[in-house]
Design a protein around this motif. Structure first.
Motif, PDB file in Angstrom:
ATOM      1  N   LYS A 135      22.151  -5.961  40.979  1.00 52.76           N
ATOM      2  CA  LYS A 135      21.146  -6.549  40.097  1.00 52.76           C
ATOM      3  C   LYS A 135      20.453  -5.469  39.271  1.00 52.76           C
ATOM      4  CE  LYS A 135      16.964  -9.406  40.111  1.00 52.76           C
ATOM      5  NZ  LYS A 135      15.980 -10.139  40.957  1.00 52.76           N
ATOM      6  N   VAL A 136      20.117  -4.356  39.921  1.00 51.22           N
ATOM      7  CA  VAL A 136      19.460  -3.248  39.232  1.00 51.22           C
ATOM      8  C   VAL A 136      20.422  -2.597  38.244  1.00 51.22           C
ATOM      9  CG1 VAL A 136      18.365  -0.983  39.523  1.00 51.22           C
ATOM     10  CG2 VAL A 136      17.888  -2.822  41.161  1.00 51.22           C
ATOM     11  N   LEU A 137      21.671  -2.397  38.678  1.00 51.09           N
ATOM     12  CA  LEU A 137      22.661  -1.781  37.794  1.00 51.09           C
ATOM     13  C   LEU A 137      22.909  -2.640  36.556  1.00 51.09           C
ATOM     14  CD1 LEU A 137      25.278  -0.524  40.428  1.00 51.09           C
ATOM     15  CD2 LEU A 137      23.541   0.826  39.247  1.00 51.09           C
ATOM     16  N   GLU A 138      22.936  -3.955  36.741  1.00 44.85           N
ATOM     17  CA  GLU A 138      23.132  -4.862  35.602  1.00 44.85           C
ATOM     18  C   GLU A 138      21.949  -4.789  34.645  1.00 44.85           C
ATOM     19  OE1 GLU A 138      23.734  -8.514  37.617  1.00 44.85           O
ATOM     20  OE2 GLU A 138      25.868  -8.124  38.049  1.00 44.85           O
ATOM     21  N   GLU A 139      20.746  -4.747  35.192  1.00 43.71           N
ATOM     22  CA  GLU A 139      19.538  -4.660  34.350  1.00 43.71           C
ATOM     23  C   GLU A 139      19.529  -3.375  33.529  1.00 43.71           C
ATOM     24  OE1 GLU A 139      16.436  -4.932  37.210  1.00 43.71           O
ATOM     25  OE2 GLU A 139      16.500  -7.132  37.351  1.00 43.71           O
ATOM     26  N   ARG A 140      20.082  -2.313  34.096  1.00 46.87           N
ATOM     27  CA  ARG A 140      20.084  -1.011  33.425  1.00 46.87           C
ATOM     28  C   ARG A 140      21.382  -0.751  32.635  1.00 46.87           C
ATOM     29  NH1 ARG A 140      17.449   2.990  38.102  1.00 46.87           N
ATOM     30  NH2 ARG A 140      15.563   1.734  38.472  1.00 46.87           N
ATOM     31  N   GLY A 141      22.272  -1.731  32.636  1.00 49.23           N
ATOM     32  CA  GLY A 141      23.527  -1.566  31.904  1.00 49.23           C
ATOM     33  C   GLY A 141      24.441  -0.525  32.512  1.00 49.23           C
ATOM     34  N   LEU A 142      24.434  -0.432  33.853  1.00 50.90           N
ATOM     35  CA  LEU A 142      25.178   0.634  34.526  1.00 50.90           C
ATOM     36  C   LEU A 142      26.342   0.136  35.383  1.00 50.90           C
ATOM     37  CD1 LEU A 142      22.212   2.902  35.754  1.00 50.90           C
ATOM     38  CD2 LEU A 142      23.785   3.352  33.853  1.00 50.90           C
ATOM     39  N   MET A 143      26.686  -1.141  35.315  1.00 50.96           N
ATOM     40  CA  MET A 143      27.752  -1.646  36.175  1.00 50.96           C
ATOM     41  C   MET A 143      29.074  -0.928  35.928  1.00 50.96           C
ATOM     42  SD  MET A 143      27.021  -3.710  38.587  1.00 50.96           S
ATOM     43  CE  MET A 143      28.564  -4.515  39.003  1.00 50.96           C
ATOM     44  N   LYS A 144      29.343  -0.560  34.684  1.00 52.45           N
ATOM     45  CA  LYS A 144      30.589   0.144  34.380  1.00 52.45           C
ATOM     46  C   LYS A 144      30.475   1.644  34.636  1.00 52.45           C
ATOM     47  CE  LYS A 144      32.563  -3.165  31.129  1.00 52.45           C
ATOM     48  NZ  LYS A 144      33.154  -3.375  29.783  1.00 52.45           N
ATOM     49  N   ARG A 145      29.312   2.073  35.132  1.00 52.07           N
ATOM     50  CA  ARG A 145      29.132   3.486  35.514  1.00 52.07           C
ATOM     51  C   ARG A 145      28.760   3.581  36.996  1.00 52.07           C
ATOM     52  NH1 ARG A 145      29.210   7.098  31.608  1.00 52.07           N
ATOM     53  NH2 ARG A 145      27.925   8.614  32.716  1.00 52.07           N
ATOM     54  N   LYS A 146      29.216   2.592  37.751  1.00 50.32           N
ATOM     55  CA  LYS A 146      28.964   2.598  39.181  1.00 50.32           C
ATOM     56  C   LYS A 146      29.725   3.760  39.819  1.00 50.32           C
ATOM     57  CE  LYS A 146      28.297  -0.754  42.842  1.00 50.32           C
ATOM     58  NZ  LYS A 146      28.448  -2.159  43.241  1.00 50.32           N
ATOM     59  N   GLY A 147      29.009   4.577  40.570  1.00 53.02           N
ATOM     60  CA  GLY A 147      29.581   5.786  41.146  1.00 53.02           C
ATOM     61  C   GLY A 147      29.183   7.042  40.389  1.00 53.02           C
ATOM     62  N   PHE A 148      28.706   6.871  39.150  1.00 48.16           N
ATOM     63  CA  PHE A 148      28.192   8.008  38.386  1.00 48.16           C
ATOM     64  C   PHE A 148      26.819   8.392  38.949  1.00 48.16           C
ATOM     65  CE2 PHE A 148      31.597   6.706  35.771  1.00 48.16           C
ATOM     66  CZ  PHE A 148      31.850   7.679  34.802  1.00 48.16           C
ATOM     67  N   PRO A 149      26.358   9.612  38.718  1.00 51.35           N
ATOM     68  CA  PRO A 149      25.092  10.067  39.316  1.00 51.35           C
ATOM     69  C   PRO A 149      23.918   9.116  39.109  1.00 51.35           C
ATOM     70  CG  PRO A 149      26.213  11.908  38.290  1.00 51.35           C
ATOM     71  CD  PRO A 149      27.016  10.682  37.939  1.00 51.35           C
ATOM     72  N   GLU A 150      23.813   8.530  37.912  1.00 52.10           N
ATOM     73  CA  GLU A 150      22.664   7.684  37.602  1.00 52.10           C
ATOM     74  C   GLU A 150      22.681   6.340  38.325  1.00 52.10           C
ATOM     75  OE1 GLU A 150      25.521   7.401  33.976  1.00 52.10           O
ATOM     76  OE2 GLU A 150      24.970   8.845  35.545  1.00 52.10           O
ATOM     77  N   SER A 151      23.791   6.013  39.003  1.00 49.98           N
ATOM     78  CA  SER A 151      23.873   4.726  39.703  1.00 49.98           C
ATOM     79  C   SER A 151      23.369   4.813  41.145  1.00 49.98           C
ATOM     80  CB  SER A 151      25.316   4.203  39.693  1.00 49.98           C
ATOM     81  OG  SER A 151      26.168   5.048  40.443  1.00 49.98           O
ATOM     82  N   LYS A 279      41.179   5.165  34.395  1.00 40.44           N
ATOM     83  CA  LYS A 279      41.021   5.956  33.174  1.00 40.44           C
ATOM     84  C   LYS A 279      39.628   5.818  32.566  1.00 40.44           C
ATOM     85  CE  LYS A 279      45.854   6.144  31.659  1.00 40.44           C
ATOM     86  NZ  LYS A 279      46.821   5.720  30.606  1.00 40.44           N
ATOM     87  N   THR A 280      39.012   4.648  32.669  1.00 38.65           N
ATOM     88  CA  THR A 280      37.719   4.420  32.020  1.00 38.65           C
ATOM     89  C   THR A 280      36.524   4.724  32.913  1.00 38.65           C
ATOM     90  OG1 THR A 280      37.789   2.072  32.646  1.00 38.65           O
ATOM     91  CG2 THR A 280      38.656   2.664  30.467  1.00 38.65           C
ATOM     92  N   ILE A 281      36.722   4.724  34.229  1.00 41.57           N
ATOM     93  CA  ILE A 281      35.574   4.917  35.137  1.00 41.57           C
ATOM     94  C   ILE A 281      35.820   6.072  36.111  1.00 41.57           C
ATOM     95  CG2 ILE A 281      34.087   3.853  36.882  1.00 41.57           C
ATOM     96  CD1 ILE A 281      34.703   1.138  35.602  1.00 41.57           C
ATOM     97  N   ASN A 282      36.710   5.868  37.073  1.00 40.81           N
ATOM     98  CA  ASN A 282      36.869   6.845  38.154  1.00 40.81           C
ATOM     99  C   ASN A 282      37.398   8.197  37.692  1.00 40.81           C
ATOM    100  OD1 ASN A 282      36.017   5.022  40.228  1.00 40.81           O
ATOM    101  ND2 ASN A 282      37.996   4.015  40.079  1.00 40.81           N
ATOM    102  N   GLY A 283      38.345   8.181  36.763  1.00 44.09           N
ATOM    103  CA  GLY A 283      38.877   9.440  36.260  1.00 44.09           C
ATOM    104  C   GLY A 283      37.852  10.237  35.487  1.00 44.09           C
ATOM    105  N   VAL A 284      37.046   9.530  34.690  1.00 42.67           N
ATOM    106  CA  VAL A 284      35.981  10.190  33.919  1.00 42.67           C
ATOM    107  C   VAL A 284      34.947  10.796  34.866  1.00 42.67           C
ATOM    108  CG1 VAL A 284      34.136   9.840  32.235  1.00 42.67           C
ATOM    109  CG2 VAL A 284      36.319   8.623  31.977  1.00 42.67           C
ATOM    110  N   ASN A 285      34.577  10.033  35.894  1.00 46.20           N
ATOM    111  CA  ASN A 285      33.595  10.507  36.870  1.00 46.20           C
ATOM    112  C   ASN A 285      34.120  11.727  37.625  1.00 46.20           C
ATOM    113  OD1 ASN A 285      31.135  10.445  38.213  1.00 46.20           O
ATOM    114  ND2 ASN A 285      31.777   8.878  39.677  1.00 46.20           N
ATOM    115  N   LEU A 286      35.405  11.695  37.969  1.00 45.04           N
ATOM    116  CA  LEU A 286      36.015  12.833  38.660  1.00 45.04           C
ATOM    117  C   LEU A 286      35.940  14.091  37.810  1.00 45.04           C
ATOM    118  CD1 LEU A 286      37.726  14.186  40.878  1.00 45.04           C
ATOM    119  CD2 LEU A 286      39.760  13.228  39.773  1.00 45.04           C
ATOM    120  N   GLU A 287      36.312  13.972  36.540  1.00 45.33           N
ATOM    121  CA  GLU A 287      36.354  15.139  35.658  1.00 45.33           C
ATOM    122  C   GLU A 287      34.967  15.692  35.360  1.00 45.33           C
ATOM    123  OE1 GLU A 287      37.778  16.358  31.109  1.00 45.33           O
ATOM    124  OE2 GLU A 287      38.231  14.372  31.902  1.00 45.33           O
TER     125      GLU A 287
END
Length: 317
Positions: A135-151, A279-287
């Protein structure tokens, strides 16, 4: 004019091939049964007896040396300060990419440590529970950045580790459901006077540099020892896709699964979806966020095909 040679990062480590590392164990009789290994291994991942005996037995013997040193230092300091304080838990951090097998590594280490002569109480904590709720991630527009530091709720994670290292007798950590892909708001994991705590997650060696509001205290500041599980990205991608396809025919079939919509994909479609997510989420986060923390670890385990550890690097002390 003399040219100064700048040491490379890898110069800080002593490297061992698999065969070299396998000769280091003193207590090779300590092992796991077939049933135990099956219970501990991850999805689409097989842990062989050789992997336990050649890699994880020497690894946990090294950890035993470190914990023994920590206990001796604590006792020496008690005598020096004329104080009697209780020894706080020894904390081990385990980092690495999604699908690299760090959770299996954490479970194997937990199982072997629990067999030490002093039979320590070992708790395993995953940082998934410290993700913000969907719910918080959706409010902040972060669902597609789940696992990134800001999540992640890093303040909450740091507070938990601070409680552990301050000697608090008992505390709780939030739990996460991989089925619903969300934090379980009404469930928690009790942590009650452990001797060793293993903290596993993709973010545990990161330094919060993107969020200036967060205190400059890092998660890794609370670790007594840290391990990074590494592999070529080509292997990790294969493991990720293979795991996705297994889950498609198991967990994704559950109507409560967040990924239930993928249950009827063909094999080709499943591979395409999994690769797109990578390619759009996990690979970017790894790099950008995970792999750059590799050389902050005290040990690097490098895997080859089949999740087989081929090299062990130990930071020089």
């Amino acid at each position: 004019m003399l040219t100064k040679t700048i040491p490379t990062t890898t110069d800080a480590y002593t490297s061992f091939t698999r065969s070299e590392w396998s000769t280091l164990a003193y207590q090779a009789s300590v092992s796991l049964t077939d049933e135990e290994r099956t219970q501990l291994q991850g999805i689409n991942e097989t842990v062989s007896p050789d992997e336990v005996e050649q890699i994880y037995v020497p690894l946990t013997e090294l950890l035993y040396m470190h914990t023994t040193h920590a206990v001796n230092l604590h006792n020496d300091q008690n005598r020096f300060f004329h104080r009697e304080t209780k020894k706080v838990p020894f904390v081990i951090g385990i980092a690495g990419s999604v699908s690299v097998g760090k959770s299996t590594t954490a479970r194997l280490i937990q199982a072997l440590i629990s067999r030490w002569p002093n039979r320590p109480k070992v708790d395993l904590v995953t940082t998934d529970g410290f993700l913000y709720p969907n719910k918080v991630l959706e409010e902040r527009g972060l669902m597609k950045r789940k696992g990134f530091p800001e999540s992640y709720d890093i303040r909450k994670l740091v507070r938990f580790l601070s409680d552990i290292k301050s000697g608090r007798k008992s505390t709780e950590v939030p739990l996460y459901s991989h089925l619903t892909y969300d934090v379980l708001s009404e469930k928690s994991q009790p942590i009650d006077e452990p001797d060793v705590v293993i903290v596993e997650g993709i973010n545990v060696l990161q330094v919060n540099k993107k969020d200036r509001r967060i205190s400059p205290v890092f998660v890794s500041d609370f670790f007594d020892y840290s391990i990074y599980v590494d592999a070529d990205e080509e292997n990790i991608i294969k493991w990720y896709i293979d795991r996705f396809k297994v889950l498609q025919h198991t967990a994704f079939q559950d109507p409560n699964s967040f990924f239930h919509r993928y249950r009827h994909l063909s094999e080709t479609e499943a591979e395409e979806v999994a690769l797109s997510i990578w390619k759009t989420i996990n690979g970017v986060n790894l790099e950008k966020n995970i792999r750059p923390t590799r050389y902050r670890a005290d040990m690097i385990l490098t895997k080859g095909t089949g999740h087989r550890v081929e090299q062990v690097q130990v930071k020089k002390s």
